[in-house]
Each structure stands twice: as C-alpha cells, then as structure tokens.
Design a protein around this motif. Structure first.
Motif, PDB file in Angstrom:
ATOM      1  N   PRO A  59      49.660  40.986  48.649  1.00 14.99           N
ATOM      2  CA  PRO A  59      49.180  41.738  47.490  1.00 14.99           C
ATOM      3  C   PRO A  59      49.008  40.894  46.231  1.00 14.99           C
ATOM      4  N   HIS A  60      49.900  39.929  45.973  1.00 12.66           N
ATOM      5  CA  HIS A  60      49.784  39.146  44.741  1.00 12.66           C
ATOM      6  C   HIS A  60      48.599  38.175  44.768  1.00 12.66           C
ATOM      7  N   HIS A  61      47.926  38.032  45.898  1.00  9.97           N
ATOM      8  CA  HIS A  61      46.729  37.187  45.991  1.00  9.97           C
ATOM      9  C   HIS A  61      45.454  37.947  45.629  1.00  9.97           C
ATOM     10  N   THR A  62      45.554  39.258  45.461  1.00  7.86           N
ATOM     11  CA  THR A  62      44.346  40.084  45.358  1.00  7.86           C
ATOM     12  C   THR A  62      44.188  40.777  44.001  1.00  7.86           C
ATOM     13  N   ASP A  63      42.980  41.292  43.804  1.00  8.87           N
ATOM     14  CA  ASP A  63      42.719  42.150  42.650  1.00  8.87           C
ATOM     15  C   ASP A  63      43.065  43.589  43.054  1.00  8.87           C
ATOM     16  N   TYR A  64      42.748  44.548  42.193  1.00  8.46           N
ATOM     17  CA  TYR A  64      43.101  45.937  42.487  1.00  8.46           C
ATOM     18  C   TYR A  64      42.340  46.517  43.672  1.00  8.46           C
ATOM     19  N   GLY A  65      41.242  45.895  44.048  1.00  8.66           N
ATOM     20  CA  GLY A  65      40.454  46.357  45.193  1.00  8.66           C
ATOM     21  C   GLY A  65      40.883  45.748  46.516  1.00  8.66           C
TER      22      GLY A  65
ATOM     23  N   SER B  14      34.412  37.086  51.149  1.00 13.25           N
ATOM     24  CA  SER B  14      35.739  37.386  50.598  1.00 13.25           C
ATOM     25  C   SER B  14      36.770  37.650  51.682  1.00 13.25           C
ATOM     26  N   LEU B  15      37.981  37.203  51.407  1.00 17.99           N
ATOM     27  CA  LEU B  15      39.131  37.587  52.215  1.00 17.99           C
ATOM     28  C   LEU B  15      39.749  38.823  51.572  1.00 17.99           C
ATOM     29  N   GLN B  16      40.408  39.657  52.403  1.00 19.39           N
ATOM     30  CA  GLN B  16      40.990  40.883  51.896  1.00 19.39           C
ATOM     31  C   GLN B  16      42.455  40.984  52.281  1.00 19.39           C
ATOM     32  N   LEU B  17      43.140  41.855  51.582  1.00 17.34           N
ATOM     33  CA  LEU B  17      44.565  42.090  51.785  1.00 17.34           C
ATOM     34  C   LEU B  17      44.888  42.249  53.268  1.00 17.34           C
ATOM     35  N   GLY B  18      45.921  41.518  53.720  1.00 18.44           N
ATOM     36  CA  GLY B  18      46.381  41.623  55.096  1.00 18.44           C
ATOM     37  C   GLY B  18      45.719  40.648  56.063  1.00 18.44           C
TER      38      GLY B  18
END
Length: 165
Positions: A37-43, A92-96
């Motif tokens: 989570p700390h690698h990402t924006d709110y999306g 883009s990479l995404q959460l998880g």
C-alpha cells in the motif's frame, strides 16, 4: 479552414530507453519486488517515485552480490550519486502485484557507471518500466569526483560490466 486537419501533438518515441525483448533475460541481476500500500496512490497504482527506489535497491543488491557492499564504499570514503536518470513508464503496476527489477551495468568509464534497467512481470511477459542511470564516484570527504575508483571496486565492476555485453 485551410484544408489542413488539426493534428494532436505526439510525444516523440525514445529509443534510448527501449530494451529489446531478446535482451531482457540475458545477463541481468534480478530483484523481486511486491507492491504494498505505501508504494501506491489512492487508486492503488504504483506512485512514479517508487520505481526509482526499486531501481536503487536492485542496484545496491547487484553490487552486494559481486562483493561490493555499499557500506564498504562509504567506509572507503566513496559515494555513488546519480548524475543522470532516464525512465520510461510502459505500464503501471498495481497494489498486490509482484515484479522483477532487472539490472545490469552497461559500462564503466573511468569513475562513471552506466546501468540499464527493466521492470517486468514475474512471468516476464509484461514490461512495466525501462530506465538508464549514470552514477559517478565522489570522494565523500572532499565532495569532489574521484580520479579513480578504488582498485577492488573497479575490478569487481569491470567483471560485472563485461557480463552485460
């Protein structure tokens, strides 16, 4: 109207950051990352600056794998600041998600170290980021560019750069 159609401005292609797919698996150091989570924006999309952190982590681990520990460089009075950076975001990479940061030293020229990077999916089918980073050796005490790399560091880096070719 004069008969000319309005053209949408286009960003010119940058071949400087294209790494042929055939080269992505050859002679690269691989460093696995997972999107937290700390690698990402709110999306849930990886923030662009996170990729830079991963590039540095991979570079430091690559150096450590050949016997050049960054702490030892600091103890020798040597620092390796970034003096040039080019990055291209392909997807883009995404959460998880997990990815592999591939890095290799492209060239050692005096005290200048050129690195190539590719961030790819764990199955290496997707290309997320390509980058090039240039470092120079700096004398930490004097704050000036060194004339020569420490001998043991130069020997290890020369071996590493010849593997990339």
């Amino acid at each position: 109207m004069s008969g000319k159609t309005a053209e949408t401005p286009q960003i010119p292609p940058s071949n400087a950051l294209d790494i042929p797919a055939s080269q992505v698996s050859e002679n690269w150091f691989e460093y696995l990352v997972k999107v937290h989570p700390h690698h990402t924006d709110y999306g849930g999309i990886v923030w662009h600056g996170t990729y830079l952190t991963w590039l540095e982590e991979a570079r430091v681990e690559c150096l450590r794998s050949i016997g050049v520990d960054f702490a030892d460089l600091v103890a020798l009075g040597c620092d390796l600041p970034v003096v040039d950076l080019s990055i291209r975001y392909h997807r883009s990479l995404q959460l998880g998600m997990s990815a592999i940061v591939k890095t290799r030293m492209h060239e050692v020229t005096g005290v200048r170290l050129d690195w190539d990077y590719a961030i790819v999916s764990a199955d290496t089918q997707e290309l997320y980021v390509t980058a090039k980073v240039t470092l120079v050796a700096v004398d930490r005490e004097r704050g000036k560019i060194m004339r020569h790399l420490p001998a043991n560091v130069k020997d290890a880096l020369t071996k590493l750069s010849t593997l990339a070719k």
